[in-house]
Design an enzyme around this catalytic site. Structure first.
Site, PDB file in Angstrom:
ATOM      1  CE  LYS A 119      45.768  28.579  42.304  1.00 37.65           C
ATOM      2  NZ  LYS A 119      45.094  28.761  41.000  1.00 37.65           N
ATOM      3  CE1 TYR A 177      44.512  30.451  45.168  1.00 44.09           C
ATOM      4  CE2 TYR A 177      46.536  30.508  46.453  1.00 44.09           C
ATOM      5  CZ  TYR A 177      45.836  30.851  45.321  1.00 44.09           C
ATOM      6  OH  TYR A 177      46.435  31.603  44.344  1.00 44.09           O
ATOM      7  CB  ILE A 193      50.660  39.415  41.379  1.00 43.11           C
ATOM      8  CG1 ILE A 193      51.094  38.029  40.901  1.00 43.11           C
ATOM      9  CG2 ILE A 193      50.815  40.438  40.249  1.00 43.11           C
ATOM     10  CD1 ILE A 193      50.302  37.515  39.716  1.00 43.11           C
ATOM     11  N   GLY A 243      39.551  40.063  37.245  1.00 39.66           N
ATOM     12  CA  GLY A 243      40.282  40.084  38.509  1.00 39.66           C
ATOM     13  C   GLY A 243      41.613  40.819  38.387  1.00 39.66           C
ATOM     14  CD  GLN A 244      46.748  41.339  41.921  1.00 40.17           C
ATOM     15  OE1 GLN A 244      46.631  40.182  42.343  1.00 40.17           O
ATOM     16  NE2 GLN A 244      47.742  42.127  42.279  1.00 40.17           N
ATOM     17  CG  ASP A 295      29.128  30.153  36.043  1.00 39.93           C
ATOM     18  OD1 ASP A 295      30.284  29.859  36.431  1.00 39.93           O
ATOM     19  OD2 ASP A 295      28.093  29.834  36.675  1.00 39.93           O
ATOM     20  NE  ARG A 313      33.476  39.892  39.111  1.00 42.48           N
ATOM     21  CZ  ARG A 313      34.645  40.308  39.582  1.00 42.48           C
ATOM     22  NH1 ARG A 313      34.709  40.881  40.755  1.00 42.48           N
ATOM     23  NH2 ARG A 313      35.759  40.157  38.883  1.00 42.48           N
TER      24      ARG A 313
HETATM   25  N1  SER Z   1      48.290  36.006  46.164  1.00 45.88           N
HETATM   26  C1  SER Z   1      47.791  34.707  46.517  1.00 45.88           C
HETATM   27  C2  SER Z   1      47.222  34.683  47.883  1.00 45.88           C
HETATM   28  O1  SER Z   1      47.734  35.390  48.716  1.00 45.88           O
HETATM   29  C3  SER Z   1      48.881  33.686  46.433  1.00 45.88           C
HETATM   30  O2  SER Z   1      48.854  33.086  45.206  1.00 45.88           O
HETATM   31  O3  SER Z   1      46.313  33.954  48.148  1.00 45.88           O
END
Ligand code: SER
Length: 320
Positions: A146, A142, A172, A11-12, A53, A36
């Site tokens: 967290k 989300y 980020i 990922g990023q 996974d 993947r």
């Molecule tokens: N970059 C993330 C989002 O926008 C925040 O942690 O979901």
């Protein structure tokens, strides 16, 4: 030298954290794990890469054992906007990967880093200089994951002595791999769009302040925290870190000073608008500064210069 396993490495964050960790711990001491196939193949050009996974406890455990892992970086996450499309799946992935990581870290005595986020805060959190310890009643699945993850990670530290540490990442900004499904994604996408097409349509309201961070500082934060003296850590899960905060309009005006022909408009996504409004405008990161020396190097102007330079190169090479 420590052996490091990065889970969700494609990922990023993982795309850039893997080479950063290789510099710190040695090329062959970092194992990149991804679910993947095509991403595993790409990762394997530059490091040891395995298909994994994170929800498969047995397979995950076998990898930790096989490589004699000392530290796990669990980057598996479904981000904020995407999570709202499928809350069940977001819970399953975000919490499932974390719980497996915690239990394996406990069993194999590994340190564990799992990023938290500005998404852990909600509408009734103080938005200006959001304190380290404050109200956390997020409005997204989300964010619920967290906050739960922060609590669970602290619990595993206190109850079982697992060395869990984390930061609350702002949005980020990076030029390696595009983020996907986040509310802060606009601040990355705009750079590619301005270079390629000279215009951008933003889905986040023009006056929505959010904390942002340039990738080199995010990488530095991660290894700096994981190498910090545990005796100095009052907090663990999770530290506010901040370096810049701006609205879309402010970012675009600054970019326009460099590229005068740049134009933009807004087509607001109501889900993202509500999320952005519920998150802090700017966080107070003094605990991270005092407890482990957080000291970001990149500000808005340097970040814009660097992003435009790299995105221009990538667009020229046909990589975007
Ligand atoms: N970059 C993330 C989002 O926008 C925040 O942690 O979901």
């Amino acid at each position: 030298m420590k052996k490091i396993l990065v889970v969700g490495a494609g990922g990023q964050i993982g795309t850039e954290l893997v080479p950063h960790l290789q510099k710190v711990y040695g090329e062959d001491n970092v194992i990149a794990a991804e679910v993947r196939d095509e991403v595993v193949k790409k990762l394997s050009e530059k490091c040891i890469a395995i298909k994994l996974d994170a929800l498969d406890f047995q397979g995950y455990g076998e990898a930790v054992k096989k490589y004699g892992v000392d530290g796990i970086y669990n980057l598996v996450a479904l981000l904020s906007a995407k999570g709202e499309q499928n809350p069940d799946l977001a819970w399953k992935i975000n919490m499932g990967a974390l719980l497996n990581s915690l239990n394996l870290a406990r069993e194999f005595k590994c340190a564990l880093f799992t990023p938290s986020s500005i998404g852990a805060f909600g509408s009734n959190t103080p938005h200006q200089m959001t304190p380290q310890d404050t109200i956390m009643r997020p409005d997204t699945i989300y964010g619920v994951c967290k906050v739960s993850g922060e609590l669970l990670s602290d619990y595993y530290f206190k109850r079982f002595g697992v060395d869990t540490r984390s930061v609350r990442f702002p949005g980020i900004i990076s030029n390696g791999c595009l983020p996907g499904g986040g509310t802060t994604d606009y601040a990355v996408e705009v750079f590619y769009e301005v270079v390629k097409n000279g215009k951008y349509t933003c889905t986040v309201p023009q006056d929505a302040y959010m904390d942002m961070l340039y990738m080199p500082d995010a990488l530095e934060a991660t290894t700096q925290l994981m190498e910090a003296d545990p005796a100095k850590l009052v907090h663990r899960n999770s530290f506010n870190i901040a370096s810049m905060s701006f609205t879309p309009e402010q970012l675009f005006q600054e970019i326009k000073k460099r590229i005068p022909s740049f134009t933009w408009d807004y087509k607001i996504d109501p889900v993202k608008a509500a999320i952005a409004a519920s998150w802090p405008d700017v966080m107070d990161d003094s605990c991270a500064r005092n407890e482990w020396g957080w000291n970001p190097k990149w500000g808005l102007q340097d970040m814009i210069t660097d992003m435009l330079k790299v995105c221009e190169q990538k667009v020229k090479r046909g990589e975007y």
